[in-house]
Design a protein around this motif. Structure first.
Motif, PDB file in Angstrom:
ATOM      1  N   ILE A   1       0.695  -1.379  -0.018  1.00 32.53           N
ATOM      2  CA  ILE A   1      -0.154  -0.039   0.052  1.00 32.53           C
ATOM      3  C   ILE A   1       0.875   1.322  -0.048  1.00 32.53           C
ATOM      4  O   ILE A   1       0.686   1.885  -1.076  1.00 32.53           O
ATOM      5  N   PRO A   2       1.716   1.554   1.027  1.00 32.29           N
ATOM      6  CA  PRO A   2       2.540   2.535   0.947  1.00 32.29           C
ATOM      7  C   PRO A   2       3.368   2.535  -0.386  1.00 32.29           C
ATOM      8  O   PRO A   2       3.855   3.774  -0.805  1.00 32.29           O
ATOM      9  N   VAL A   3       4.125   1.545  -0.676  1.00 24.89           N
ATOM     10  CA  VAL A   3       4.802   1.455  -1.941  1.00 24.89           C
ATOM     11  C   VAL A   3       4.051   2.032  -3.184  1.00 24.89           C
ATOM     12  O   VAL A   3       4.487   2.753  -3.926  1.00 24.89           O
ATOM     13  N   SER A   4       2.730   1.544  -3.260  1.00 23.10           N
ATOM     14  CA  SER A   4       2.062   1.999  -4.315  1.00 23.10           C
ATOM     15  C   SER A   4       1.680   3.513  -4.190  1.00 23.10           C
ATOM     16  O   SER A   4       1.480   4.042  -5.572  1.00 23.10           O
ATOM     17  N   VAL A   5       1.286   3.926  -3.347  1.00 22.09           N
ATOM     18  CA  VAL A   5       1.255   5.308  -2.910  1.00 22.09           C
ATOM     19  C   VAL A   5       2.228   6.307  -3.438  1.00 22.09           C
ATOM     20  O   VAL A   5       2.332   7.281  -4.166  1.00 22.09           O
ATOM     21  N   ILE A   6       3.406   5.666  -2.911  1.00 19.92           N
ATOM     22  CA  ILE A   6       4.773   6.465  -3.319  1.00 19.92           C
ATOM     23  C   ILE A   6       4.921   6.413  -4.623  1.00 19.92           C
ATOM     24  O   ILE A   6       5.407   7.563  -5.441  1.00 19.92           O
ATOM     25  N   THR A   7       4.767   5.250  -5.289  1.00 21.41           N
ATOM     26  CA  THR A   7       5.114   4.911  -6.688  1.00 21.41           C
ATOM     27  C   THR A   7       4.230   5.955  -7.374  1.00 21.41           C
ATOM     28  O   THR A   7       4.672   6.550  -8.676  1.00 21.41           O
ATOM     29  N   MET A   8       2.945   6.049  -7.285  1.00 19.40           N
ATOM     30  CA  MET A   8       1.996   6.802  -8.150  1.00 19.40           C
ATOM     31  C   MET A   8       2.314   8.218  -7.759  1.00 19.40           C
ATOM     32  O   MET A   8       2.199   8.735  -9.004  1.00 19.40           O
ATOM     33  N   CYS A   9       2.660   8.633  -6.845  1.00 24.26           N
ATOM     34  CA  CYS A   9       3.045  10.092  -6.680  1.00 24.26           C
ATOM     35  C   CYS A   9       4.303  10.568  -7.288  1.00 24.26           C
ATOM     36  O   CYS A   9       4.285  11.520  -8.201  1.00 24.26           O
ATOM     37  N   CYS A  10       5.303   9.563  -7.364  1.00 23.67           N
ATOM     38  CA  CYS A  10       6.444   9.992  -8.164  1.00 23.67           C
ATOM     39  C   CYS A  10       6.359  10.066  -9.570  1.00 23.67           C
ATOM     40  O   CYS A  10       6.807  10.450 -10.458  1.00 23.67           O
ATOM     41  N   THR A  11       5.520   8.854  -9.965  1.00 22.15           N
ATOM     42  CA  THR A  11       5.047   8.905 -11.754  1.00 22.15           C
ATOM     43  C   THR A  11       4.399  10.024 -11.830  1.00 22.15           C
ATOM     44  O   THR A  11       4.846  10.708 -13.007  1.00 22.15           O
ATOM     45  N   GLY A  12       3.470  10.632 -11.225  1.00 22.82           N
ATOM     46  CA  GLY A  12       2.698  11.529 -11.404  1.00 22.82           C
ATOM     47  C   GLY A  12       3.456  12.698 -11.698  1.00 22.82           C
ATOM     48  O   GLY A  12       3.549  13.759 -12.584  1.00 22.82           O
ATOM     49  N   ILE A  13       4.388  13.262 -10.778  1.00 19.44           N
ATOM     50  CA  ILE A  13       5.430  14.125 -11.056  1.00 19.44           C
ATOM     51  C   ILE A  13       6.179  14.196 -12.063  1.00 19.44           C
ATOM     52  O   ILE A  13       6.447  15.007 -12.878  1.00 19.44           O
ATOM     53  N   LEU A  14       6.736  12.730 -12.118  1.00 18.44           N
ATOM     54  CA  LEU A  14       7.619  12.594 -13.441  1.00 18.44           C
ATOM     55  C   LEU A  14       6.904  12.971 -14.813  1.00 18.44           C
ATOM     56  O   LEU A  14       7.441  13.543 -15.702  1.00 18.44           O
ATOM     57  N   VAL A  15       5.761  12.590 -14.929  1.00 15.22           N
ATOM     58  CA  VAL A  15       4.950  12.476 -16.179  1.00 15.22           C
ATOM     59  C   VAL A  15       4.721  13.973 -16.131  1.00 15.22           C
ATOM     60  O   VAL A  15       4.846  14.683 -17.483  1.00 15.22           O
ATOM     61  N   PHE A  16       4.408  14.784 -15.216  1.00 19.40           N
ATOM     62  CA  PHE A  16       4.070  16.333 -15.358  1.00 19.40           C
ATOM     63  C   PHE A  16       5.541  16.835 -15.811  1.00 19.40           C
ATOM     64  O   PHE A  16       5.189  17.910 -16.761  1.00 19.40           O
ATOM     65  N   LEU A  17       6.494  16.568 -15.392  1.00 18.82           N
ATOM     66  CA  LEU A  17       7.802  17.264 -15.621  1.00 18.82           C
ATOM     67  C   LEU A  17       8.056  17.023 -17.377  1.00 18.82           C
ATOM     68  O   LEU A  17       8.473  17.943 -17.958  1.00 18.82           O
ATOM     69  N   MET A  18       7.901  15.868 -17.653  1.00 18.76           N
ATOM     70  CA  MET A  18       8.011  15.241 -19.140  1.00 18.76           C
ATOM     71  C   MET A  18       7.382  16.163 -19.996  1.00 18.76           C
ATOM     72  O   MET A  18       7.811  16.754 -21.041  1.00 18.76           O
ATOM     73  N   VAL A  19       6.076  16.202 -19.435  1.00 16.21           N
ATOM     74  CA  VAL A  19       4.862  16.771 -20.419  1.00 16.21           C
ATOM     75  C   VAL A  19       5.291  18.286 -20.582  1.00 16.21           C
ATOM     76  O   VAL A  19       5.277  19.133 -21.741  1.00 16.21           O
ATOM     77  N   GLU A  20       5.657  18.979 -19.484  1.00 14.49           N
ATOM     78  CA  GLU A  20       5.900  20.577 -19.475  1.00 14.49           C
ATOM     79  C   GLU A  20       7.230  20.814 -20.186  1.00 14.49           C
ATOM     80  O   GLU A  20       7.408  21.641 -20.882  1.00 14.49           O
ATOM     81  N   ILE A  21       8.056  19.708 -20.221  1.00 13.93           N
ATOM     82  CA  ILE A  21       9.533  20.053 -21.005  1.00 13.93           C
ATOM     83  C   ILE A  21       9.017  19.960 -22.413  1.00 13.93           C
ATOM     84  O   ILE A  21       9.656  20.719 -23.449  1.00 13.93           O
ATOM     85  N   LEU A  22       7.982  19.134 -22.904  1.00 14.34           N
ATOM     86  CA  LEU A  22       7.662  19.005 -24.251  1.00 14.34           C
ATOM     87  C   LEU A  22       6.933  20.217 -24.752  1.00 14.34           C
ATOM     88  O   LEU A  22       7.192  20.872 -25.649  1.00 14.34           O
ATOM     89  N   VAL A  23       6.178  21.026 -23.744  1.00 15.88           N
ATOM     90  CA  VAL A  23       5.408  21.990 -24.289  1.00 15.88           C
ATOM     91  C   VAL A  23       6.339  23.063 -24.391  1.00 15.88           C
ATOM     92  O   VAL A  23       6.073  23.883 -25.342  1.00 15.88           O
ATOM     93  N   PHE A  24       7.238  23.347 -23.374  1.00 15.54           N
ATOM     94  CA  PHE A  24       8.185  24.417 -23.754  1.00 15.54           C
ATOM     95  C   PHE A  24       9.436  24.364 -24.587  1.00 15.54           C
ATOM     96  O   PHE A  24      10.125  25.289 -24.666  1.00 15.54           O
ATOM     97  N   THR A  25       9.889  23.145 -24.791  1.00 18.38           N
ATOM     98  CA  THR A  25      10.868  22.919 -25.723  1.00 18.38           C
ATOM     99  C   THR A  25      10.888  22.241 -26.682  1.00 18.38           C
ATOM    100  O   THR A  25      11.600  21.975 -27.774  1.00 18.38           O
ATOM    101  N   GLY A  26       9.616  21.632 -26.991  1.00 17.06           N
ATOM    102  CA  GLY A  26       9.186  20.569 -28.147  1.00 17.06           C
ATOM    103  C   GLY A  26       8.940  21.103 -29.483  1.00 17.06           C
ATOM    104  O   GLY A  26       8.572  20.674 -30.308  1.00 17.06           O
TER     105      GLY A  26
END
Length: 274
Positions: free
Chosen positions: A61-86
């Motif tokens: 349960i805590p592993v899944s929650v931490i993984t989802m939070c980290c994945t969400g932050i990583l996806v957001f950062l990747m998308v924003e990099i695409l938005v402003f540099t792609g």
């Protein structure tokens, strides 16, 4: 870490209040900041409960929650990099058509975002006076007129010739903006071609000259955070060589727009719009 999360929760709530006071309760997806605040509150509370009851709570349960939070932050950062540099810088001068994407129209007039787009469009016309603007935007349930009509009124009031404007009033989303604007451009091209064919051409007897149709160059003008998605949708929906023209966005709502745009990009990618 718990203190940081509590501070983030308070910041999200404060930002939500700022958005509501600045832009109104109907601001699209503004509630997401309350969701973020709730997550930031639940995480430290949940972690504290887990530490106290480790023997009763499965590790997954805590592993899944931490993984989802980290994945969400990583996806957001990747998308924003695409938005402003792609979006590669290209020469956008002398385009045949520029699609100006609509934004919210209020009872009191056009929104700040739409004004920035229209001011940029007028600036572009000053440098490229032969370009035709396609004003794209339908009428929402809470809008007094269609976005395209409001855009036309603003531009004409500020000196733009109405014959340089094409109105597209059916669209309710970025996908429809691009799709219906492409149809409007095709119809305008057909009308121009028909007028040319109706005009008599005087040539010497026995001579013949064939002039191939010149490929038209189409651009899309929208806010800086929105250009990437507009270009990808344009390429998907029949304008493979589309040019992007960006204008500034509201500094107070900029962070909110970036978060909202990330969600919109993921949605459009999942449903095949881009």
């Amino acid at each position: 870490m718990a203190l940081i999360l509590w501070l983030m929760a308070v910041s999200c709530i404060i930002y939500y209040v700022v958005i509501v006071l600045y832009s109104g309760l109907t601001t699209s997806l503004s509630f997401i900041w309350l969701v973020f605040a709730a997550i930031c509150i639940l995480l430290p509370v949940g972690w504290e409960a887990y530490v106290k009851h480790k023997d009763k709570v499965p590790l997954w349960i805590p592993v899944s929650v931490i993984t989802m939070c980290c994945t969400g932050i990583l996806v957001f950062l990747m998308v924003e990099i695409l938005v402003f540099t792609g979006v590669a810088a290209r020469d956008t001068s002398n385009l045949d058509y520029v699609i100006v994407l609509g934004a919210r129209v209020k009872e009191t007039g056009i929104s700040k975002s739409l004004k920035k787009r229209l001011d940029k469009a007028m600036e572009y016309l000053d440098d490229n006076p032969s370009t035709i603007l396609v004003l794209s935007g339908g009428q929402g349930d809470d809008e007094p007129v269609s976005e395209a009509a409001a855009m036309r009124d603003y531009l004409v009031f500020n000196g733009v010739k109405e014959e340089q404007l094409i109105l597209e009033t059916r669209s309710t989303s970025t996908v429809e903006n691009i799709a219906y604007s492409r149809v409007a451009i095709e119809e305008d091209q057909a009308e121009r071609k028909a007028r040319r064919q109706d005009q008599p051409i005087f040539m010497e007897p026995g001579t013949f000259e064939e002039v191939p149709d010149k490929p038209i160059k189409i651009g899309v003008l929208t806010s800086d955070f929105h250009v990437f998605r507009a270009l990808q949708i344009g390429k998907k929906w029949g304008i493979p060589d589309i040019y992007g023209i960006s204008c500034g966005s509201d500094p107070i709502l900029f962070v909110h727009f970036c978060v909202r745009e990330c969600a919109a990009i993921l949605k459009d990618k999942l449903v095949g719009n881009m």
